[in-house]
Write a protein that holds these residues in place. Structure first.
Motif, PDB file in Angstrom:
ATOM      1  N   SER A 191       1.548 -11.973   4.109  1.00  0.00           N
ATOM      2  CA  SER A 191       1.116 -10.587   4.305  1.00  0.00           C
ATOM      3  C   SER A 191       0.832  -9.818   3.010  1.00  0.00           C
ATOM      4  O   SER A 191      -0.029  -8.919   3.026  1.00  0.00           O
ATOM      5  CB  SER A 191       2.138  -9.820   5.152  1.00  0.00           C
ATOM      6  OG  SER A 191       3.415  -9.847   4.547  1.00  0.00           O
ATOM      7  N   PRO A 192       1.503 -10.088   1.860  1.00  0.00           N
ATOM      8  CA  PRO A 192       1.154  -9.333   0.649  1.00  0.00           C
ATOM      9  C   PRO A 192      -0.318  -9.471   0.268  1.00  0.00           C
ATOM     10  O   PRO A 192      -1.007  -8.474   0.017  1.00  0.00           O
ATOM     11  CB  PRO A 192       2.084  -9.936  -0.418  1.00  0.00           C
ATOM     12  CG  PRO A 192       3.272 -10.394   0.345  1.00  0.00           C
ATOM     13  CD  PRO A 192       2.716 -10.922   1.632  1.00  0.00           C
TER      14      PRO A 192
ATOM     15  N   LYS B 269      -6.561  -2.750  -0.594  1.00  0.00           N
ATOM     16  CA  LYS B 269      -6.591  -2.118  -1.916  1.00  0.00           C
ATOM     17  C   LYS B 269      -7.835  -2.545  -2.697  1.00  0.00           C
ATOM     18  O   LYS B 269      -8.479  -1.711  -3.361  1.00  0.00           O
ATOM     19  CB  LYS B 269      -5.317  -2.479  -2.688  1.00  0.00           C
ATOM     20  CG  LYS B 269      -5.159  -1.746  -4.012  1.00  0.00           C
ATOM     21  CD  LYS B 269      -3.867  -2.150  -4.704  1.00  0.00           C
ATOM     22  CE  LYS B 269      -2.654  -1.754  -3.903  1.00  0.00           C
ATOM     23  NZ  LYS B 269      -1.387  -2.059  -4.634  1.00  0.00           N
ATOM     24  N   GLU B 270      -8.181  -3.817  -2.627  1.00  0.00           N
ATOM     25  CA  GLU B 270      -9.361  -4.297  -3.339  1.00  0.00           C
ATOM     26  C   GLU B 270     -10.630  -3.638  -2.818  1.00  0.00           C
ATOM     27  O   GLU B 270     -11.510  -3.249  -3.600  1.00  0.00           O
ATOM     28  CB  GLU B 270      -9.462  -5.824  -3.204  1.00  0.00           C
ATOM     29  CG  GLU B 270      -8.401  -6.584  -3.982  1.00  0.00           C
ATOM     30  CD  GLU B 270      -8.544  -8.079  -3.814  1.00  0.00           C
ATOM     31  OE1 GLU B 270      -9.210  -8.508  -2.834  1.00  0.00           O
ATOM     32  OE2 GLU B 270      -8.010  -8.830  -4.646  1.00  0.00           O
TER      33      GLU B 270
ATOM     34  N   LEU C 283       0.853  -1.195   0.000  1.00  0.00           N
ATOM     35  CA  LEU C 283       0.000   0.000   0.000  1.00  0.00           C
ATOM     36  C   LEU C 283       0.885   1.239   0.000  1.00  0.00           C
ATOM     37  O   LEU C 283       1.032   1.920   1.014  1.00  0.00           O
ATOM     38  CB  LEU C 283      -0.914  -0.006   1.237  1.00  0.00           C
ATOM     39  CG  LEU C 283      -1.802  -1.251   1.416  1.00  0.00           C
ATOM     40  CD1 LEU C 283      -2.474  -1.230   2.783  1.00  0.00           C
ATOM     41  CD2 LEU C 283      -2.838  -1.340   0.306  1.00  0.00           C
ATOM     42  N   PRO C 284       1.485   1.576  -1.139  1.00  0.00           N
ATOM     43  CA  PRO C 284       2.450   2.673  -1.199  1.00  0.00           C
ATOM     44  C   PRO C 284       1.792   4.038  -1.068  1.00  0.00           C
ATOM     45  O   PRO C 284       0.606   4.225  -1.345  1.00  0.00           O
ATOM     46  CB  PRO C 284       3.084   2.508  -2.592  1.00  0.00           C
ATOM     47  CG  PRO C 284       2.028   1.820  -3.394  1.00  0.00           C
ATOM     48  CD  PRO C 284       1.301   0.911  -2.452  1.00  0.00           C
ATOM     49  N   ALA C 285       2.600   5.015  -0.640  1.00  0.00           N
ATOM     50  CA  ALA C 285       2.107   6.380  -0.452  1.00  0.00           C
ATOM     51  C   ALA C 285       1.684   7.015  -1.764  1.00  0.00           C
ATOM     52  O   ALA C 285       0.781   7.856  -1.792  1.00  0.00           O
ATOM     53  CB  ALA C 285       3.187   7.231   0.222  1.00  0.00           C
TER      54      ALA C 285
ATOM     55  N   THR D 169      -1.472   5.750   3.708  1.00  0.00           N
ATOM     56  CA  THR D 169      -0.554   6.168   4.757  1.00  0.00           C
ATOM     57  C   THR D 169      -0.489   5.079   5.818  1.00  0.00           C
ATOM     58  O   THR D 169      -1.504   4.757   6.447  1.00  0.00           O
ATOM     59  CB  THR D 169      -1.010   7.488   5.413  1.00  0.00           C
ATOM     60  OG1 THR D 169      -1.004   8.527   4.433  1.00  0.00           O
ATOM     61  CG2 THR D 169      -0.073   7.875   6.546  1.00  0.00           C
ATOM     62  N   ILE D 170       0.687   4.485   5.992  1.00  0.00           N
ATOM     63  CA  ILE D 170       0.898   3.485   7.028  1.00  0.00           C
ATOM     64  C   ILE D 170       1.393   4.214   8.270  1.00  0.00           C
ATOM     65  O   ILE D 170       2.463   4.824   8.263  1.00  0.00           O
ATOM     66  CB  ILE D 170       1.915   2.417   6.589  1.00  0.00           C
ATOM     67  CG1 ILE D 170       1.559   1.870   5.187  1.00  0.00           C
ATOM     68  CG2 ILE D 170       1.986   1.304   7.619  1.00  0.00           C
ATOM     69  CD1 ILE D 170       0.187   1.266   5.095  1.00  0.00           C
TER      70      ILE D 170
END
Length: 308
Positions: free
Chosen positions: A150-151, A158-159, A58-60, A65-66
């Motif tokens: 975890s991926p 995201k889905e 889950l990229p910025a 935001t992680i």
């Protein structure tokens, strides 16, 4: 009409991209005798790897935001113990730290093996959207379980987000399609009945009338022109309101998102300061949601104004 659809699409993207999706990875907990087999520092490293996988999936750049360990700790009440939380308690914790999604891994025992289970919740809907389980003889094998599973675990976020945005985009597309269909030509098989209207004698009209005065050539056209002008004027009213609502909604969403983010990153030293930060984060989230709703309603209003 294509320009209208493109305009609505841009407005929708502005509205939906004006805020980030916050994901919180809480510290890995341990049950019973597993606390002795997997000490705190080892569990903390497992959390770091799980958070790293979240950043990769889950990229910025895709508006995720992680939350960092420091952000999470600052937003938690001083007496809050994360290790005592499970299920609905995790969801409540996610709401307290203004996260859209929250997850946590737990270490336990099954016979002579160590076990690892992880759960991921959507805080707004109180829904468990993903989980995985695994086991191993030592902490290294538990680490391999995280790296392997975890991926797909975080991809569920995201889905779900794509599904939410897709529903809204389809709604806008349907409104635009309705606008296009209103201007579509009739099918060839549909008979068109044209009323027969007696053609006025222009020469007679411009000649002298019964009292000897000339009749203007454009007589009878003024009412039609005024009617068209009135329709255009009426159309601009909802169009202006829709545009103003869209701009206002986007501004509110941006301001609310900024307020929620700043509140979640503020440090506190007392319980009063914590409550203030928590209230500010909640009000920022509310403002963000209201702004998004107004922006989408304004964009739909703009589309509908072209249909009438």
């Amino acid at each position: 009409m294509k320009q209208l659809f493109a305009f609505l699409s841009i407005l929708f993207m502005l509205a939906t991209s004006s805020f980030a999706t916050y994901v919180a990875v809480l510290e890995t907990a341990a049950d019973g005798s597993a606390k002795d087999s997997v000490p705190f520092l080892d569990r903390q490293y497992l959390t770091n790897v799980l958070r790293e996988q979240a950043v990769k999936e889950l990229p910025a750049v895709q508006n995720y935001t992680i939350m960092t360990r420091e952000n999470i700790q600052q937003m938690l009440p001083p007496s809050k113990s994360i290790e005592d939380c499970e299920g609905s308690c995790l969801v409540e914790t996610g709401k307290n730290i203004a996260a859209d999604y929250v997850c946590q891994a737990r270490v336990g025992r099954f016979g002579n093996s160590l076990t690892l289970s992880a759960e991921l919740y959507e805080t707004a809907g109180n829904k468990l959207i993903a989980s995985f389980n695994g086991r191993g003889s030592d902490v290294n094998e538990l680490l391999a379980v995280i790296e392997a599973k975890s991926p797909e675990f975080f991809h569920s976020v995201k889905e779900l987000e794509m599904f939410k945005r897709g529903k809204n985009e389809n709604s806008v597309a349907k409104d635009s399609a309705a606008v296009d269909s209103s201007a579509a030509p009739l099918p060839e098989s549909t008979p068109v009945i044209v009323p027969v209207v007696e053609k006025p004698d222009v020469q007679k009209a411009v000649g002298e009338n019964k009292i000897g005065e000339s009749v203007p050539a454009n007589v009878g056209n003024d009412d039609s022109t005024k009617e068209k002008s009135a329709k255009k004027g009426v159309r601009w009213v909802p169009l202006s309101i829709g545009a103003a609502a869209t701009v206002t909604g986007v501004v509110l969403a941006v301001v609310g998102n900024s307020k929620a983010k700043n509140a979640s990153e503020k440090k506190y030293s007392t319980e009063t300061e914590y409550k203030k930060n928590h209230d500010d984060a909640k009000s920022g989230q509310t403002l963000r949601g209201v702004g998004i709703g107004i922006a989408i309603a304004g964009a739909v209003g703009i589309g509908l104004s072209f249909a009438f």
